[in-house]
Design a protein around this motif. Structure first.
Motif, PDB file in Angstrom:
ATOM      1  N   VAL A  32      -4.142  18.736   7.575  1.00  0.00           N
ATOM      2  CA  VAL A  32      -4.913  18.670   8.477  1.00  0.00           C
ATOM      3  C   VAL A  32      -4.554  19.742   9.839  1.00  0.00           C
ATOM      4  O   VAL A  32      -3.316  19.778   9.851  1.00  0.00           O
ATOM      5  N   TYR A  39       1.193  11.037   5.472  1.00  0.00           N
ATOM      6  CA  TYR A  39       0.475  11.493   6.694  1.00  0.00           C
ATOM      7  C   TYR A  39       1.337  11.839   7.852  1.00  0.00           C
ATOM      8  O   TYR A  39       1.441  11.332   8.796  1.00  0.00           O
ATOM      9  N   LEU A  83     -15.527   5.760  -1.239  1.00  0.00           N
ATOM     10  CA  LEU A  83     -14.669   4.775  -1.609  1.00  0.00           C
ATOM     11  C   LEU A  83     -14.935   4.477  -3.135  1.00  0.00           C
ATOM     12  O   LEU A  83     -14.100   4.262  -3.689  1.00  0.00           O
ATOM     13  N   GLN A 109     -13.248  12.878   7.777  1.00  0.00           N
ATOM     14  CA  GLN A 109     -11.881  12.821   7.899  1.00  0.00           C
ATOM     15  C   GLN A 109     -11.093  13.236   6.493  1.00  0.00           C
ATOM     16  O   GLN A 109     -10.136  13.607   6.454  1.00  0.00           O
ATOM     17  N   MET A 118       0.876  -1.052  -0.015  1.00  0.00           N
ATOM     18  CA  MET A 118      -0.009  -0.010  -0.087  1.00  0.00           C
ATOM     19  C   MET A 118       1.118   1.331   0.097  1.00  0.00           C
ATOM     20  O   MET A 118       1.613   1.537   0.806  1.00  0.00           O
ATOM     21  N   CYS A 174      -8.485   6.438   0.782  1.00  0.00           N
ATOM     22  CA  CYS A 174      -9.894   6.026   1.412  1.00  0.00           C
ATOM     23  C   CYS A 174      -9.685   4.856   2.645  1.00  0.00           C
ATOM     24  O   CYS A 174     -10.288   5.010   3.630  1.00  0.00           O
ATOM     25  N   LEU A 175      -8.743   3.852   2.108  1.00  0.00           N
ATOM     26  CA  LEU A 175      -8.759   2.895   2.943  1.00  0.00           C
ATOM     27  C   LEU A 175      -7.852   3.063   4.047  1.00  0.00           C
ATOM     28  O   LEU A 175      -8.157   2.857   5.167  1.00  0.00           O
ATOM     29  N   ALA A 176      -6.879   4.043   4.128  1.00  0.00           N
ATOM     30  CA  ALA A 176      -6.091   4.360   5.077  1.00  0.00           C
ATOM     31  C   ALA A 176      -7.030   5.227   6.246  1.00  0.00           C
ATOM     32  O   ALA A 176      -7.036   5.035   7.252  1.00  0.00           O
ATOM     33  N   LEU A 177      -8.081   6.039   5.423  1.00  0.00           N
ATOM     34  CA  LEU A 177      -8.845   7.004   6.447  1.00  0.00           C
ATOM     35  C   LEU A 177     -10.324   6.187   6.831  1.00  0.00           C
ATOM     36  O   LEU A 177     -10.960   6.747   7.704  1.00  0.00           O
ATOM     37  N   GLY A 178     -10.137   4.905   6.579  1.00  0.00           N
ATOM     38  CA  GLY A 178     -11.611   4.236   6.853  1.00  0.00           C
ATOM     39  C   GLY A 178     -12.931   4.705   6.434  1.00  0.00           C
ATOM     40  O   GLY A 178     -13.798   4.828   6.919  1.00  0.00           O
ATOM     41  N   VAL A 179     -12.530   5.366   5.182  1.00  0.00           N
ATOM     42  CA  VAL A 179     -13.521   5.798   4.341  1.00  0.00           C
ATOM     43  C   VAL A 179     -14.650   4.639   3.525  1.00  0.00           C
ATOM     44  O   VAL A 179     -13.739   4.010   2.772  1.00  0.00           O
ATOM     45  N   THR A 180     -15.726   4.630   3.731  1.00  0.00           N
ATOM     46  CA  THR A 180     -16.760   3.820   3.018  1.00  0.00           C
ATOM     47  C   THR A 180     -17.599   4.449   2.163  1.00  0.00           C
ATOM     48  O   THR A 180     -17.731   5.730   2.154  1.00  0.00           O
ATOM     49  N   PHE A 239     -19.061   9.893  10.268  1.00  0.00           N
ATOM     50  CA  PHE A 239     -18.072  10.387  11.357  1.00  0.00           C
ATOM     51  C   PHE A 239     -16.698  10.014  10.609  1.00  0.00           C
ATOM     52  O   PHE A 239     -15.814  11.065  10.801  1.00  0.00           O
ATOM     53  N   TRP A 240     -16.573   9.009   9.963  1.00  0.00           N
ATOM     54  CA  TRP A 240     -15.307   8.537   9.425  1.00  0.00           C
ATOM     55  C   TRP A 240     -15.024   9.354   7.942  1.00  0.00           C
ATOM     56  O   TRP A 240     -14.033   9.988   7.802  1.00  0.00           O
TER      57      TRP A 240
END
Lengths: 173, 416
Positions: B14, B7, B246, B386, B1, B236-242, B382-383
């Motif tokens: 951020v 980050y 995604l 970010q 990955m 997206c995967l790193a930030l937990g975005v679905t 919520f996720w």
């Protein structure tokens, strides 16, 4: 490894994965039980095994719980537990970590470096439970106001109900 | 990955500064300015607040500040029985309330090891898909308003109202339905539901073509959205975005298809994916997901099984209303279920569904009593919030509005 666990179902506590006790839950998801010091190592192992997404971080306070969900022998139950949910897209499985966090030293290593998305979720656990995360880039409250005192989702924090009055409240005007 | 953007803690998009410190913070350059957007800004979809560091009109860093709608619903959830729980969680994502009810009910049923009758599962799929249509129509309306296509707002609102009217007929309420409950659904489908649903699907699929004509090819619309707010699948995967964010990157992941729950594995379902991960892809995905949901509803209509709409387990199901008038035991049974609730064996479980915004999960811990020891909702918004700093970095402040809109956050779910 999951197939092995499914074969040995009914013998919870004897199987291990990533060097920590592992069980299968009712929904056939793998659940690992660990201590705070083991968290970073297990998380690194998960990344290399294709668990690319951390879906959820959730605190639980077991103060005064009547019965606890089953914990394999050899794992010492503590007051707090922090649950992490991971997802592997390639084999379409979820995996849960249940980390025992003692009351006196409620600190966990932050997973920010491996899963940057846990930033907000770890802030939420800190805000609502008072569990701090070592190495977190922004360890502040997220839902409650900055100057708030106490951690609302702890069991010794009252719900804060308004008493019911059965007589009419005198008019203030 | 591999990550395209590092980050790093100190720099990066951020803006990690506390609210107190931000008030006395000096800008870091001559053209730099720190401004506050929201929480009462009309384009922030409720009470989202953004702290922006600008260089001229370009966004350098950004921090979403949330919590203005925090009402402690997870704490409230610990004081309510499992039967009262859906009333509480339905108020989280108020644009798609049935999905939160579904996640909560699935988690409870998993702890109870309940097997639902087929009709209950199919009714749940039917109302959820209608709800997905109404939620995506709401997105089309607000997205149009944010970009400046005000007529789209009126059209989207009009069609959403029609889907809510159908949901009202089925569930009894326009929003916050409390219809999906542990053990099945609250009531059977009303008379004439099939014709009403068919008419609605016909209307909406016709209107979707009109939206397509109105917006998709329009040069201003494309200029405002194409290439704006780009995010990669790795991020997206790193930030937990679905969810649609995604999928807009071309990553095919839809729980209904890949980890099926209820009976979604028996339906023909296409996963709608984008390619560039920009605002236009997210608009197009949601438009096409309405079409996909219409196709799912039509399949469900053809195959709706008959039978019970809730499980016939006396432990969780109250007796029928008619029995209460003639049987003392039935009255006691009814009274016990609604005052004390039913006990759930100790355990912990995580159940997830694909909500219009992504993976909506419910983590439930039971200590053997009639109320959950801990009830946590994994809210997709919520996720997803970010991603805002990463999408906005280097873009104009006018694009910030389009980007917030394309994330489609529901603040009730973010703050819980």
């Amino acid at each position: 490894m999951i197939a092995e666990l499914e074969d040995s179902s009914g013998q919870a506590g004897e199987a291990t994965a990533y060097g920590v006790p592992a069980v299968l839950d009712a929904a056939r998801a793998l659940v690992l039980h660990l201590r705070p010091s083991e968290l970073t190592g297990v998380a690194k192992g998960l990344v290399s095994d294709g668990y690319l997404m951390c879906l959820d971080v959730c605190g639980v306070d077991y103060l005064a719980a009547a019965t606890r969900p089953e914990i394999p022998p050899g794992v010492k139950p503590e007051r707090f537990e922090v649950t992490y949910v991971f997802l592997s897209h390639s084999n379409r499985r979820r995996l849960r970590l249940r980390v025992q966090v003692p009351d006196g030293d409620a600190t966990l290593p932050s997973l920010f470096d491996l899963f940057p998305g846990t930033e907000a979720a770890e802030r939420e656990v800190y805000d609502l439970f008072g569990i701090s995360f070592d190495g977190h880039p922004d360890p502040t409250r997220i839902l409650m106001p900055e100057e708030w005192e106490g951690h609302p989702l702890r069991k010794d924090y009252g719900v804060g109900t308004v008493p019911v009055r059965f007589k009419a409240v005198p008019d203030v005007r | 990955m591999t990550l395209t953007r590092p980050y790093v803690r100190a720099a990066g998009p951020v803006f990690r500064v506390s609210e107190g410190a931000a008030q006395s913070l000096e800008p870091s350059g001559p053209n730099r300015m720190i401004i506050n957007m929201g929480p009462q800004h009309p384009s922030t979809h409720g009470v989202l607040r953004l702290l922006l560091e600008l260089d001229g009109e370009t966004v350098v860093r950004c921090k979403p500040i949330i919590g203005y709608l925090h009402t402690g619903m997870e704490k409230t959830g610990e004081t309510l029985t499992y039967l009262q729980g859906p009333t509480n969680v339905t108020r989280m994502d108020y644009a798609a309330p049935l999905f939160t009810e579904l996640a909560f009910s699935l988690a409870t049923e998993s702890l109870l090891s309940l097997e639902l009758p087929a009709r209950a599962r199919w009714i749940r799929m039917l109302v959820c898909e209608i709800n997905r249509i109404s939620s995506h129509l709401l997105f089309q309306a607000t997205n149009g308003m944010d970009i400046g296509a005000v007529s789209m707002m009126l059209y989207g609102w009009r069609e959403r109202e029609e889907t809510l009217r159908l949901l009202e007929k089925i569930t009894g309420l326009r929003m916050n339905h409390n219809y999906i409950r542990p053990g099945g659904v609250a009531a059977d489908l009303p008379d004439g539901w099939r014709d009403d649903t068919l008419v609605l699907m016909e209307t909406i699929s016709h209107r979707i073509e009109e939206y397509d004509d109105l917006l998709t090819g329009q040069p201003i619309w494309r200029e405002r959205l194409e290439g704006v707010g780009v995010i990669t699948a790795e991020e997206c995967l790193a930030l937990g975005v679905t969810g649609p964010i995604l999928r807009s990157t071309g990553y095919s992941w839809d729980l209904r298809r890949h980890v099926p729950y209820l009976d979604y594995d028996q339906l023909e379902l296409n996963v709608i994916c984008g390619r560039y991960g920009d605002c236009f892809d997210r608009y197009a995905i949601r438009l096409n997901e309405i079409r996909e949901s219409i196709s799912l509803v039509r399949q469900i209509l053809d195959r709706m099984p008959s039978g019970d709409y809730r499980v016939q387990d006396k432990k969780v199901t109250p007796p029928p209303r008619g029995r209460i008038d003639e049987s003392m035991e039935a009255l006691i049974h009814h009274f016990k279920i609604f005052t004390e609730g039913f006990k759930v064996p100790p355990g912990e479980v995580y159940a997830a569904v694909e909500s219009p915004r992504g993976e909506l999960g419910c983590y439930l811990v039971s200590d053997g009593g009639p109320k959950p020891l801990r009830m946590h909702i994994r809210a997709p918004s919520f996720w997803n919030l970010q991603t805002l700093p990463y999408m906005m970095e280097g873009r104009l402040i006018a694009d910030a509005v389009a980007i917030i809109s394309s994330v489609d956050p529901i603040m009730g779910e973010v703050d819980r």
